[in-house]
Design a protein around this motif. Structure first.
Motif, mmCIF file in Angstrom:
data_model
loop_
_atom_site.group_PDB
_atom_site.id
_atom_site.type_symbol
_atom_site.label_atom_id
_atom_site.label_comp_id
_atom_site.label_asym_id
_atom_site.label_seq_id
_atom_site.Cartn_x
_atom_site.Cartn_y
_atom_site.Cartn_z
ATOM 1 N N TYR A 174 59.277 39.087 44.457
ATOM 2 C CA TYR A 174 60.029 38.642 45.636
ATOM 3 C C TYR A 174 59.087 37.761 46.452
ATOM 4 O O TYR A 174 58.040 38.221 46.916
ATOM 5 C CB TYR A 174 60.511 39.834 46.453
ATOM 6 N N MET A 193 60.761 45.857 45.938
ATOM 7 C CA MET A 193 59.683 45.364 45.094
ATOM 8 C C MET A 193 58.533 46.367 45.043
ATOM 9 O O MET A 193 57.989 46.648 43.965
ATOM 10 C CB MET A 193 59.176 44.014 45.607
ATOM 11 N N ASN A 245 56.994 47.981 41.709
ATOM 12 C CA ASN A 245 55.660 47.536 41.333
ATOM 13 C C ASN A 245 54.572 48.573 41.567
ATOM 14 O O ASN A 245 53.547 48.560 40.874
ATOM 15 C CB ASN A 245 55.297 46.256 42.090
ATOM 16 N N TYR A 305 54.109 39.971 47.322
ATOM 17 C CA TYR A 305 54.001 40.319 45.897
ATOM 18 C C TYR A 305 52.553 40.668 45.570
ATOM 19 O O TYR A 305 52.273 41.678 44.915
ATOM 20 C CB TYR A 305 54.470 39.133 45.057
#
Length: 258
Positions: free
Chosen positions: A95, A110, A114, A156
Motif C-alpha cells: 500500500y 497491510m 506483512n 510499506y
C-alpha cells in the motif's frame, strides 16, 4: 535431514515469487503446501504442476492475518504431507501512501498481513520444529526496509523493517533448538504486485529508475529470489541464522548512503 523428508509451507504461493519458490523447493524434493488467500485456481495450478512432475503438493486457503485460519492450515498440511519443516513467509501486500494521503484502515490491513502474518505462521509451526529440533524459517521482506528511495513506500517499508527485526528476535528464541530464521530482502522484482496499475510510460519510467540505480542495470525476476530462499531452506544451512540476504542486483540508492 534430506530434501525428501521436507515439508514446506509457502504463504502467498499462487503467483510470482511464491509460485517460483514452491516449484523450486518441489524440484529439490520437498512436499509443498501452497497457501493462497483468494486465487484458488492459480494455487491449484501450482499444485498440479508439482504433482505432474512427480512431487507431492496440496493447496490451503488461509488469510495469514487470522491466527485461527493459520493454525487450521498448518494442521491440514501436517495431516496430509507430514510435519512442516520449512516455512516461507512470502505473503505480503503493498500500500503506497505519503503522510498526506495515508489511509489508516489500509495501512492497518497491510501491517496485519506483512507483520502479524509472520508472527501467526511462526507461532503455528514452532512447537513442531522445537520437538524435532529442526526447522527453516525464511521471511520475505524488501530492500525498502533498508532504505531504498522509491517514492511512496514509507509505510510499506515500516512493515518490512518490523518483519526484519522480528526475524532476528525469533532467531534468538529458536536457534538453540535447531531452528534457523532468516530474511530474504528482494529489490525491485517483476511481479504482479510491482506491475499493478502501471502501464505504458509509467512502467517504462519505473524500469528506467531501477536500471539507473542498480549495478546490474536491470529489474530482477521472481526465480532469482526463489534461488536465495531455497539456499536458506537447505538442510546444509544449519549455521546460518538471523541474517538478511539482499537480492537486489546491487542497488545504490539507499537513504543511509545519500
Amino acid at each position: 535431514m534430506v530434501w525428501t523428508n521436507q515439508v514446506a509451507l509457502i504463504t502467498g504461493a499462487s503467483r510470482s515469487i511464491g509460485r517460483e519458490i514452491a516449484l523450486l523447493l518441489a524440484r529439490r524434493g520437498a512436499a509443498i503446501c501452497v497457501n493462497y488467500a483468494e486465487r484458488t485456481d492459480a494455487a491449484e495450478q501450482v499444485a498440479n504442476e508439482i504433482e505432474a512432475a512427480g512431487g507431492r503438493a496440496m493447496t490451503a486457503g488461509a488469510d495469514v492475518a487470522n491466527f485461527a485460519s493459520v493454525e487450521a492450515m498448518v494442521e491440514q498440511a501436517t495431516a496430509r504431507l507430514g510435519p512442516v519443516t520449512i516455512l516461507v513467509n512470502n505473503a505480503g501486500v503493498l500500500y503506497q501512501a505519503t503522510l498526506e494521503t495515508l489511509n489508516h484502515k489500509q495501512f492497518d490491513r497491510m501491517r496485519r498481513i506483512n507483520v502479524d502474518g509472520i508472527i501467526h505462521t511462526t507461532r503455528a509451526v514452532m512447537a513442531g520444529m522445537r520437538t524435532r529440533r529442526y526447522g527453516r524459517i525464511i521471511n520475505l521482506t524488501s530492500i525498502a526496509a533498508i532504505g531504498a528511495t522509491l517514492p511512496g513506500n514509507a509505510f510499506y517499508a515500516a512493515t518490512k523493517a518490523e518483519a526484519a527485526i522480528l526475524t532476528r528476535r525469533f532467531a534468538m528464541e529458536l536457534g538453540s533448538e535447531g531452528v534457523t530464521v532468516n530474511v530474504v530482502a528482494p529489490g525491485f522484482i517483476r511481479t504482479d504486485m510491482t506491475q499493478q496499475r502501471r502501464h505504458g510510460l509509467e512502467w517504462l519510467f519505473i524500469e528506467m529508475h531501477v536500471r539507473e540505480r542498480t549495478i546490474m542495470g536491470r529489474i530482477g525476476e521472481p526465480g532469482e529470489v526463489a534461488n536465495a530462499v531455497v539456499f536458506l531452506a537447505a538442510p546444509e544451512t544449519a549455521w546460518i541464522t538471523a541474517q538478511t540476504l539482499v537480492v537486489d542486483g546491487g542497488r545504490m540508492d539507499y537513504l543511509a548512503y545519500s
